[in-house]
Design an enzyme around this catalytic site. Structure first.
Site, PDB file in Angstrom:
ATOM      1  N   ASN A  47      42.905  42.071  31.833  1.00  3.01           N
ATOM      2  CA  ASN A  47      42.056  40.866  31.792  1.00  3.01           C
ATOM      3  C   ASN A  47      40.824  41.011  30.889  1.00  3.01           C
ATOM      4  O   ASN A  47      40.448  40.074  30.202  1.00  3.01           O
ATOM      5  CB  ASN A  47      41.685  40.403  33.207  1.00  3.01           C
ATOM      6  N   GLU A  68      37.845  50.316  40.643  1.00  5.49           N
ATOM      7  CA  GLU A  68      37.374  48.924  40.571  1.00  5.49           C
ATOM      8  C   GLU A  68      38.591  48.050  40.793  1.00  5.49           C
ATOM      9  O   GLU A  68      39.443  47.934  39.907  1.00  5.49           O
ATOM     10  CB  GLU A  68      36.760  48.630  39.191  1.00  5.49           C
ATOM     11  N   CYS A  71      37.949  39.729  37.802  1.00  5.19           N
ATOM     12  CA  CYS A  71      37.896  40.309  39.149  1.00  5.19           C
ATOM     13  C   CYS A  71      36.849  39.565  39.975  1.00  5.19           C
ATOM     14  O   CYS A  71      37.012  39.378  41.164  1.00  5.19           O
ATOM     15  CB  CYS A  71      37.594  41.789  39.064  1.00  5.19           C
ATOM     16  N   GLU A 109      30.267  51.245  38.367  1.00  2.47           N
ATOM     17  CA  GLU A 109      30.206  51.303  36.916  1.00  2.47           C
ATOM     18  C   GLU A 109      28.929  50.581  36.501  1.00  2.47           C
ATOM     19  O   GLU A 109      28.366  49.812  37.274  1.00  2.47           O
ATOM     20  CB  GLU A 109      31.442  50.643  36.304  1.00  2.47           C
TER      21      GLU A 109
HETATM   22  P1  NAD Z   1      47.389  46.593  37.556  1.00  5.08           P
HETATM   23  O1  NAD Z   1      46.952  47.335  38.768  1.00  5.08           O
HETATM   24  O2  NAD Z   1      48.737  45.975  37.553  1.00  5.08           O
HETATM   25  O3  NAD Z   1      47.356  47.575  36.273  1.00  5.08           O
HETATM   26  C1  NAD Z   1      46.204  48.286  35.894  1.00  5.08           C
HETATM   27  C2  NAD Z   1      46.617  49.520  35.105  1.00  5.08           C
HETATM   28  O4  NAD Z   1      47.259  50.460  35.960  1.00  5.08           O
HETATM   29  C3  NAD Z   1      47.586  49.247  33.970  1.00  5.08           C
HETATM   30  O5  NAD Z   1      47.169  49.979  32.824  1.00  5.08           O
HETATM   31  C4  NAD Z   1      48.882  49.782  34.519  1.00  5.08           C
HETATM   32  O6  NAD Z   1      49.794  50.178  33.503  1.00  5.08           O
HETATM   33  C5  NAD Z   1      48.391  50.979  35.321  1.00  5.08           C
HETATM   34  N1  NAD Z   1      49.333  51.508  36.313  1.00  5.08           N
HETATM   35  C6  NAD Z   1      50.308  50.839  36.970  1.00  5.08           C
HETATM   36  N2  NAD Z   1      50.982  51.689  37.786  1.00  5.08           N
HETATM   37  C7  NAD Z   1      50.409  52.907  37.656  1.00  5.08           C
HETATM   38  C8  NAD Z   1      50.661  54.188  38.246  1.00  5.08           C
HETATM   39  N3  NAD Z   1      51.629  54.382  39.126  1.00  5.08           N
HETATM   40  N4  NAD Z   1      49.877  55.227  37.878  1.00  5.08           N
HETATM   41  C9  NAD Z   1      48.879  55.049  36.999  1.00  5.08           C
HETATM   42  N5  NAD Z   1      48.600  53.856  36.391  1.00  5.08           N
HETATM   43  C10 NAD Z   1      49.358  52.800  36.726  1.00  5.08           C
HETATM   44  O7  NAD Z   1      46.225  45.534  37.285  1.00  5.08           O
HETATM   45  P2  NAD Z   1      46.221  44.327  36.207  1.00  5.08           P
HETATM   46  O8  NAD Z   1      47.211  43.307  36.661  1.00  5.08           O
HETATM   47  O9  NAD Z   1      46.306  44.886  34.833  1.00  5.08           O
HETATM   48  O10 NAD Z   1      44.716  43.769  36.380  1.00  5.08           O
HETATM   49  C11 NAD Z   1      44.369  42.737  37.242  1.00  5.08           C
HETATM   50  C12 NAD Z   1      43.693  43.280  38.493  1.00  5.08           C
HETATM   51  O11 NAD Z   1      42.545  44.042  38.136  1.00  5.08           O
HETATM   52  C13 NAD Z   1      43.184  42.211  39.434  1.00  5.08           C
HETATM   53  O12 NAD Z   1      43.465  42.577  40.761  1.00  5.08           O
HETATM   54  C14 NAD Z   1      41.654  42.241  39.212  1.00  5.08           C
HETATM   55  O13 NAD Z   1      40.884  41.756  40.277  1.00  5.08           O
HETATM   56  C15 NAD Z   1      41.449  43.678  38.957  1.00  5.08           C
HETATM   57  N6  NAD Z   1      40.190  43.891  38.246  1.00  5.08           N
HETATM   58  C16 NAD Z   1      39.150  44.495  38.904  1.00  5.08           C
HETATM   59  C17 NAD Z   1      37.930  44.680  38.250  1.00  5.08           C
HETATM   60  C18 NAD Z   1      36.780  45.348  38.948  1.00  5.08           C
HETATM   61  O14 NAD Z   1      35.847  45.754  38.254  1.00  5.08           O
HETATM   62  N7  NAD Z   1      36.792  45.497  40.260  1.00  5.08           N
HETATM   63  C19 NAD Z   1      37.783  44.237  36.937  1.00  5.08           C
HETATM   64  C20 NAD Z   1      38.871  43.630  36.300  1.00  5.08           C
HETATM   65  C21 NAD Z   1      40.076  43.478  36.970  1.00  5.08           C
END
Ligand code: NAD
Length: 486
Positions: free
Chosen positions: A145, A243, A277, A455
């Site tokens: 995102n 996060e 997020c 962060e």
């Molecule tokens: P996601 O969890 O699907 O993927 C995030 C990353 O994790 C990707 O690079 C993915 O390839 C990797 N990943 C997946 N499986 C893994 C594994 N087994 N081991 C290691 N890495 C792995 O998240 P997304 O769909 O890309 O992002 C959206 C989510 O992120 C939403 O829930 C949003 O709220 C959250 N988000 C949180 C913040 C925050 O600061 N709290 C900020 C932005 C987004």
């Protein structure tokens, strides 16, 4: 990929395509990294750590400043690249690139300015000092995102503290991260200090978890993936910053500036097509202002122009993936099936020009059941449920009725009320009369299942250090430690 300062292919030569969510056209293909590729990058970062961690902080600060300059000088090209792979409108993409530069600038300014002190032991035989040491190699795992700004939230403080990185971007948004990392090397970052390995999370990400040379995982993504990251990090007791997801409440009190709050709700829910997020994901309105607010808000939402983020005058791009669009649709349908009313009817646009992209016209729902999925789970897209509450206590209770605790906001002119709500809402941030805006100097992170660690801000730097205590005995005062103990 970028390994040891050089563009690199996967060892087996495999690639995967990155598609534009507005048109489904292929933007480019990138290497499908393997565990071997990840190992190569980790080894490069391990070697680079020996040099980077020993550099004086003034030198690290200068490199970070130079990076921010070079990234700013390339803002147009990077923003275009980001819009093509992510979908967000160009204006938002520009602001994301600038935010990366701001974060580098902030930590360049912070590092080397810390002050400390020595403290005498209470027993008088000497004193202690507390020093900070970098952790080593950090695995930064990113979501789609905000692929660039969230890389900055990790690498800027981490590099300032003397760590080195292997970055794993989300598979659908790897391109701009590689470009930014190349610019970092051009700006003077020693090769191997930041590496980028593209490929599946279950392969490249898992190597970062399994490899003992990686000291910390800095992760942003879904709560479910965060759980897996915690499990995978347990073997080597890796340091973690998580996060995760959010379901942020926005509370509008009866004394709020309604015009401002309407703008704030639109900004908060529909920026980045609702895929932040800290997007406003649940809106709570006091009974007495609900009708007027809903009328103005509905008018505002109907003016949102959905389309290809490259075109002028577009306010909202596509949802990033088809899978994500289907999730939003199913949440809206679930709410409707439980009696929710369409305040603004959303859905797939009728415009044929937009048929190829994952577009979704904003949806605003009233009379939403508190058990509906959209009220209980994270809705990562442009649909907003509105709830009417009788007073602040009910609003706070409802706001806290979620496993998440990332952001929140309260809108009121009464400072006591704002403070009362901010202290009681279980969330890492409460904005008062403001939409969710992250700032480099303000610590950011979650309560509850939205994660832990912080962060940004000074706290963000602290999460890239180990704290070390050095205890020093004054000469001649150690005699009483003779063994055996009498
Ligand atoms: P996601 O969890 O699907 O993927 C995030 C990353 O994790 C990707 O690079 C993915 O390839 C990797 N990943 C997946 N499986 C893994 C594994 N087994 N081991 C290691 N890495 C792995 O998240 P997304 O769909 O890309 O992002 C959206 C989510 O992120 C939403 O829930 C949003 O709220 C959250 N988000 C949180 C913040 C925050 O600061 N709290 C900020 C932005 C987004």
């Amino acid at each position: 990929m970028l390994i040891e300062g050089q563009l690199a292919d996967a060892e087996n030569g495999e690639k995967f395509n990155v598609a534009n969510p507005a048109t489904q056209e292929i933007v480019d293909s990138v290497p499908k990294g393997t565990r071997e590729d990840a190992k190569r990058a980790i080894d490069a970062a391990t070697e680079a750590y020996k040099i980077w961690s020993e550099k004086p902080s003034i030198e690290r600060s200068r490199v970070l400043l130079k990076i921010s300059e070079v990234v700013r000088a390339n803002v147009e090209g990077l923003a275009l690249s980001l819009t093509l792979e992510q979908g967000k409108p160009l204006g938002e993409a520009r602001s994301e690139i600038n935010s990366f530069a701001n974060t580098c600038e902030y930590y360049a300014g912070l590092i080397g300015r810390e002050r400390g002190a020595q403290t005498p032991f209470s027993t008088g035989e000497g004193f202690f000092i507390v020093t900070k040491r970098p952790l080593g190699v950090v695995g930064a795992i990113l979501p789609w995102n905000f692929p660039v700004s969230l890389m900055g939230w990790k690498v800027a403080p981490g590099l300032a503290a003397g760590n080195t990185f292997v970055v794993k971007p989300a598979s659908t948004t790897p391109i701009t991260d590689i470009k930014v990392a190349e610019l970092m090397v051009k700006a003077g970052l020693p090769p191997g200090t930041v590496n980028v390995v593209t490929g599946p999370g279950g392969v490249v990400g898992e190597e970062l978890l399994d490899n003992p040379k990686v000291a910390k995982i800095a992760f942003t993504g879904e709560t479910a993936t965060g759980r897996r990251i915690m499990e995978g990090s347990a073997k080597y007791i890796k340091r973690l910053t998580l996060e995760l997801g959010g379901s942020d409440p926005m509370i509008v009190c009866d004394d709020a500036d309604l015009e401002l709050a309407v703008e704030g709700a639109a900004w908060g829910r529909f920026r980045n097509c609702g895929q932040s997020c800290t997007s406003v994901k649940r809106l709570f309105l006091f009974e007495s202002i609900a009708e007027g607010f809903i009328k103005s808000f509905a008018e505002k939402v109907k003016t949102i122009k959905v389309g290809n983020g490259l075109e002028k005058g577009i306010h909202m791009g596509p949802i990033h993936t088809e899978e994500q669009r289907e999730k939003v649709e199913s949440m809206v349908e679930d709410a409707e099936s439980r009696g929710a009313k369409d305040i603004v009817k959303g859905g797939r646009p009728e415009d044929k020009e937009l048929a190829r992209g994952n577009f979704y016209v904003p949806s605003v729902l009233g009379d939403v059941d508190y058990d509906a999925k959209i009220a209980r789970e994270e809705c990562f897209g442009p649909a907003l449920p509105i709830f009417v509450v009788k007073d602040l206590e009910e609003a706070i209770e409802r706001a806290n009725d979620t496993p998440y605790g990332l952001g929140s906001s309260v809108w009121t002119k009464d400072v006591e009320r704002a403070y009362h709500a901010a202290e009681r809402i279980q969330a890492g941030t409460t904005w008062v009369n403001s939409p969710p805006i992250a700032r480099a100097e303000v610590p950011f992170g979650g309560f509850k299942q939205s994660g832990f660690g912080r962060e940004l801000g000074i706290e963000g730097l602290d999460h890239y250090y180990e704290t070390k205590s050095i205890q020093i005995l004054e000469y001649g005062k150690g005699k009483k430690w003779a063994f055996p103990i009498s």
